[in-house]
Design an enzyme around this catalytic site. Structure first.
Site, short mmCIF file in Angstrom:
data_model
loop_
_atom_site.label_atom_id
_atom_site.label_comp_id
_atom_site.label_asym_id
_atom_site.label_seq_id
_atom_site.Cartn_x
_atom_site.Cartn_y
_atom_site.Cartn_z
N ASP A 15 25.47 3.40 -42.19
CA ASP A 15 24.60 3.50 -41.01
C ASP A 15 23.20 3.97 -41.40
O ASP A 15 23.03 4.73 -42.36
CB ASP A 15 25.23 4.48 -40.00
CG ASP A 15 24.60 4.36 -38.63
OD1 ASP A 15 24.03 3.29 -38.31
OD2 ASP A 15 24.67 5.34 -37.86
N ASN A 63 28.87 -4.00 -32.53
CA ASN A 63 27.59 -4.50 -33.04
C ASN A 63 27.36 -5.96 -32.67
O ASN A 63 26.23 -6.45 -32.66
CB ASN A 63 27.52 -4.41 -34.58
CG ASN A 63 27.46 -3.01 -35.12
OD1 ASN A 63 27.94 -2.74 -36.22
ND2 ASN A 63 26.86 -2.08 -34.38
C1 IPE Z 1 28.59 1.87 -37.09
O1 IPE Z 1 27.22 2.05 -36.90
C2 IPE Z 1 28.89 0.46 -37.51
C3 IPE Z 1 28.45 0.09 -38.85
C4 IPE Z 1 27.88 0.87 -39.72
C5 IPE Z 1 28.72 -1.28 -39.21
P1 IPE Z 1 26.59 1.95 -35.44
O2 IPE Z 1 25.12 2.19 -35.60
O3 IPE Z 1 26.98 0.69 -34.78
O4 IPE Z 1 27.30 3.14 -34.68
P2 IPE Z 1 26.89 3.95 -33.38
O5 IPE Z 1 26.52 2.93 -32.34
O6 IPE Z 1 25.72 4.81 -33.75
O7 IPE Z 1 28.09 4.75 -33.05
C1 IPE Z 2 24.08 0.08 -39.73
O1 IPE Z 2 22.75 0.32 -39.51
C2 IPE Z 2 24.35 -1.36 -40.03
C3 IPE Z 2 24.93 -2.09 -38.91
C4 IPE Z 2 25.37 -1.54 -37.82
C5 IPE Z 2 25.01 -3.53 -39.02
P1 IPE Z 2 22.13 0.33 -38.06
O2 IPE Z 2 21.60 -1.05 -37.77
O3 IPE Z 2 23.07 0.85 -37.05
O4 IPE Z 2 20.92 1.31 -38.28
P2 IPE Z 2 20.40 2.42 -37.27
O5 IPE Z 2 21.57 3.29 -36.92
O6 IPE Z 2 19.85 1.69 -36.09
O7 IPE Z 2 19.36 3.15 -38.06
MG MG Z 3 23.45 2.74 -36.40
#
Ligand code: IPE
Ligand code: IPE
Ligand code: MG
Length: 228
Positions: A15, A63
């Site tokens: 993340d 996602n």
């Molecule tokens: C979790 O990250 C999913 C992945 C890293 C693929 P998210 O960014 O989707 O999680 P939340 O929404 O902050 O819980």
């Molecule tokens: C995690 O990074 C990767 C995926 C969920 C695909 P994020 O896209 O959630 O990154 P932040 O949390 O917005 O920084």
């Molecule tokens: Mg995230």
């Protein structure tokens, strides 16, 4: 590193890609691109250390409702990985496994992911598990339905074999980068006794050195599994 205290299976919630890009005034897609490079380096590093399974959370079921342009960027990265980078992984005698509901992904990607598993070396020493359109709740509901359809009662072992992760050992260590203190629907059943490690480091910056810090923290933990 004390080999006896090395986890067999590490899961990473990758993340922070979006925030990493935002800090640099770049589009989120470049954060994902940089995250992909980090993931590739970590897989090589983990393999060298002697870790046998690395599961990377690349896309959650939730996602999948992100804006189309962001998803297209992510799908592009999966395409690149499964056509190009995967060759290097095979050469190092490693295999890929994919967990998640592939049916909702573009058809060409479904095929790439399935072929990526199929073409993997049979005697692999290292397994890179991609969690793509993965959600623990969907996985568990799926497994329940499979059991109901068979009309059989299940025990824990049988139930595990109905999960996407069938055949994989449970994760010993779950790492989450990006500062959030939650699991976001990742390996909820399998991580019953996993050690958890959270760091504020945004995933693209999560270097081999940072990974080693997590391993060191893991090595210092006492796993009791309910015993005294
Ligand atoms: C979790 O990250 C999913 C992945 C890293 C693929 P998210 O960014 O989707 O999680 P939340 O929404 O902050 O819980
Ligand atoms: C995690 O990074 C990767 C995926 C969920 C695909 P994020 O896209 O959630 O990154 P932040 O949390 O917005 O920084
Ligand atoms: Mg995230």
């Amino acid at each position: 590193m004390d080999i006896n205290k090395l986890p067999l299976h590490v899961g990473i919630i990758m993340d922070g890609n979006g925030r990493w890009a935002k800090k640099r005034l770049m589009p989120r897609s470049l954060g994902h691109k940089s995250g992909m490079n980090t993931m590739i380096r970590l897989a090589e590093h983990a393999q060298k250390l002697g870790i046998k399974y690395l599961t990377v959370y690349a896309l959650s079921t939730e996602n999948l409702s992100r804006p189309k342009d962001e998803l297209d960027g992510l799908f592009g990265l999966f395409r690149d990985y499964f056509t190009e980078n995967i060759k290097k992984l095979y050469k190092s005698n490693s295999r890929v496994k994919v967990i998640g509901d592939l049916s909702a992904l573009p058809e060409d990607i479904q095929k790439l992911l399935i072929d990526g598993e199929k073409d993997s070396p049979a005697d692999a020493q290292f397994t890179l598990v991609f969690a793509i359109n993965y959600g623990s709740r969907a996985e568990i509901v799926n497994a329940v339905n499979a059991a109901v359809e068979k009309g059989e009662k299940v025990d824990e072992g049988k139930f595990s074999s109905l999960l996407y992760t069938s055949g994989l050992p449970d994760p010993d260590l779950i790492i989450r980068t990006g500062g959030e203190l939650r699991l976001s629907n990742f390996l909820l059943y399998q991580s019953a006794y996993a050690e958890l490690y959270f760091t504020d480091v945004l995933f693209p910056d999560f270097s081999a050195k940072e990974f080693d810090k997590a391993l060191k923290a893991y090595a210092g933990r006492t796993r009791r599994f309910g015993k005294i």
